[in-house]
Scaffold this active site. Structure first.
Site, PDB file in Angstrom:
ATOM      1  N   THR A 197      40.310  32.814  48.257  1.00  0.00           N
ATOM      2  CA  THR A 197      39.829  34.142  47.866  1.00  0.00           C
ATOM      3  C   THR A 197      38.815  34.675  48.860  1.00  0.00           C
ATOM      4  OG1 THR A 197      40.033  33.475  45.571  1.00  0.00           O
ATOM      5  CG2 THR A 197      38.537  35.315  46.024  1.00  0.00           C
ATOM      6  N   ARG A 225      48.424  34.379  34.537  1.00  0.00           N
ATOM      7  CA  ARG A 225      47.181  33.627  34.787  1.00  0.00           C
ATOM      8  C   ARG A 225      46.186  34.493  35.580  1.00  0.00           C
ATOM      9  NH1 ARG A 225      44.071  31.992  39.546  1.00  0.00           N
ATOM     10  NH2 ARG A 225      42.925  30.128  38.985  1.00  0.00           N
ATOM     11  N   GLY A 227      42.295  34.118  37.409  1.00  0.00           N
ATOM     12  CA  GLY A 227      41.229  33.188  37.773  1.00  0.00           C
ATOM     13  C   GLY A 227      39.854  33.823  37.646  1.00  0.00           C
ATOM     14  N   THR A 248      34.695  31.081  45.611  1.00  0.00           N
ATOM     15  CA  THR A 248      36.079  30.843  46.011  1.00  0.00           C
ATOM     16  C   THR A 248      36.453  29.453  45.516  1.00  0.00           C
ATOM     17  OG1 THR A 248      37.603  30.804  47.913  1.00  0.00           O
ATOM     18  CG2 THR A 248      35.397  29.949  48.280  1.00  0.00           C
ATOM     19  N   GLY A 251      39.585  28.726  40.143  1.00  0.00           N
ATOM     20  CA  GLY A 251      38.937  29.719  39.296  1.00  0.00           C
ATOM     21  C   GLY A 251      38.600  29.235  37.908  1.00  0.00           C
TER      22      GLY A 251
HETATM   23  N1  GLY Z   1      39.430  31.725  42.995  1.00  0.00           N
HETATM   24  C1  GLY Z   1      40.674  32.311  42.893  1.00  0.00           C
HETATM   25  C2  GLY Z   1      41.466  31.904  41.767  1.00  0.00           C
HETATM   26  O1  GLY Z   1      41.276  30.834  41.228  1.00  0.00           O
HETATM   27  O2  GLY Z   1      42.342  32.646  41.381  1.00  0.00           O
END
Ligand code: GLY
Length: 337
Positions: A197, A225, A227, A248, A251
């Site tokens: 991310t 889903r 995050g 990042t 998530g």
């Molecule tokens: N950090 C990004 C996710 O888990 O979607």
């Protein structure tokens, strides 16, 4: 020892950042304006954001324009156009944006729109709400002039089709972008980069803070889903009196500790940005050490005075910083070495 030599030599094999210096691991202070973004590729976003910051523009504009660079980058498989799809082959995007006064907007699991960061900003500025999801977010985007596009590139479609062959149709949570030592003692990045991310934080010349976070989420996730990235407090939090943080990595675990908000609260209580990030990573590791060994999470924080720090669970996390005097990519210290 290995880490120090890696930093001194300034190499991360397989990336194209050789023209950028690596700096060591402690807090970095910069005179405002300043912009920081997660990962090496954050440097491209920073360059765009800097055009606004260096002209005395507002941090929020810098964040939006910078995030759009990464969202449009087809070669980036974890953000925006070209991002890996979910297990059904659908690219669903998450993003949020927040300013120093607590104004914020978010879109979750939105399909077909290349720039979710801009839709998130529109949610913030044009609706009485904070979050729009799925079809509602898409409808809002179309109503506001965004174009419907196919975001699944041939490369990402192929990766998904390859994944389907062995997937047993289950999403995988793996370690992202882990740094490992090769036989010739050089370093390379390995694993599927499925959580990279981009989180962006900016402090403008007027001392205003803003942040943004945008992602295509976990590769081959279950449809629907979401995050941490578009969840205010988890993937991003900004408090104009204190500072800002972004996350990042996996998530689900960032949401469990409301990670970015926790980092900002530790800064409010006097910790430096790096100490605050470390405190939250330590908490994640302490909760379940065995689980923590198998995942990556990184936090990046910027306080209202221009101090920057970061900390991660695993090696390999980096961030890019741009100020009037610096343009660097910084290797981040980690819990597991
Ligand atoms: N950090 C990004 C996710 O888990 O979607």
């Amino acid at each position: 020892m290995e880490r120090r030599s890696f930093i001194r030599n300034g190499i991360i094999a397989g990336t194209s950042i050789s023209s950028y210096d690596y700096k060591p691991l402690e807090n970095i202070s910069a005179t405002k304006p300043i912009m920081v973004s997660t990962w090496d590729f954050g440097k491209y976003a920073n360059t765009e954001g800097w055009k606004i910051l260096s002209a005395n523009g507002h941090a929020l504009d810098a964040i939006e324009q910078a995030a759009r660079v990464t969202e449009a980058d087809e070669s980036n498989k974890t953000v925006g156009y070209g991002g890996y799809p979910d297990r059904d082959g659908r690219v669903t995007l998450d993003a949020c944006i927040m300013d120093e006064s607590g104004n914020c907007g978010s879109v979750m699991a939105m399909e077909h729109i290349k720039h979710p960061i801009s839709v998130a900003r529109k949610v913030m500025e044009k609706t009485p709400h904070i979050i729009l999801v799925g079809d509602g977010a898409l409808q809002f985007a179309l109503d506001n002039g965004f174009q419907k596009e196919n975001l699944l590139t041939p490369d990402s479609k192929k990766a998904w089709e390859d994944w389907l062959k062995n997937s047993k149709y289950e999403p995988v949570i793996n370690i992202e972008n882990q740094l490992f030592k090769k036989q010739d003692n050089s370093f390379a990045l390995g694993g599927i980069n499925n959580h990279d991310t981009i989180g962006l934080l900016a402090l403008d010349a007027a001392g205003k803070l803003s942040g943004g976070c945008t992602t295509s989420g976990m590769a081959f996730k279950m449809h629907g889903r979401v995050g941490d990235s578009p969840v205010i407090g988890a993937g991003l939090f900004v408090d104009g009196e204190v500072g800002a943080a972004t996350a990042t990595g996996v998530g689900e675990e960032v949401i469990r500790c409301v990670g970015s908000h926790s980092v900002v609260e530790y800064m409010r209580n006097g910790l430096s940005p790096k100490e605050a990030c470390k405190k939250v990573v330590d908490r994640i590791a302490k909760r379940d050490l065995e689980k923590a060994k198998k995942m990556q999470i990184g936090f990046l924080a910027l306080d209202k005075s221009g101090n920057v720090g970061a900390y991660a669970l695993q090696k390999g996390f980096s961030y890019a910083l741009k100020s009037a005097s610096e343009e660097i990519v910084i290797a981040v210290e980690s819990y597991f070495d």
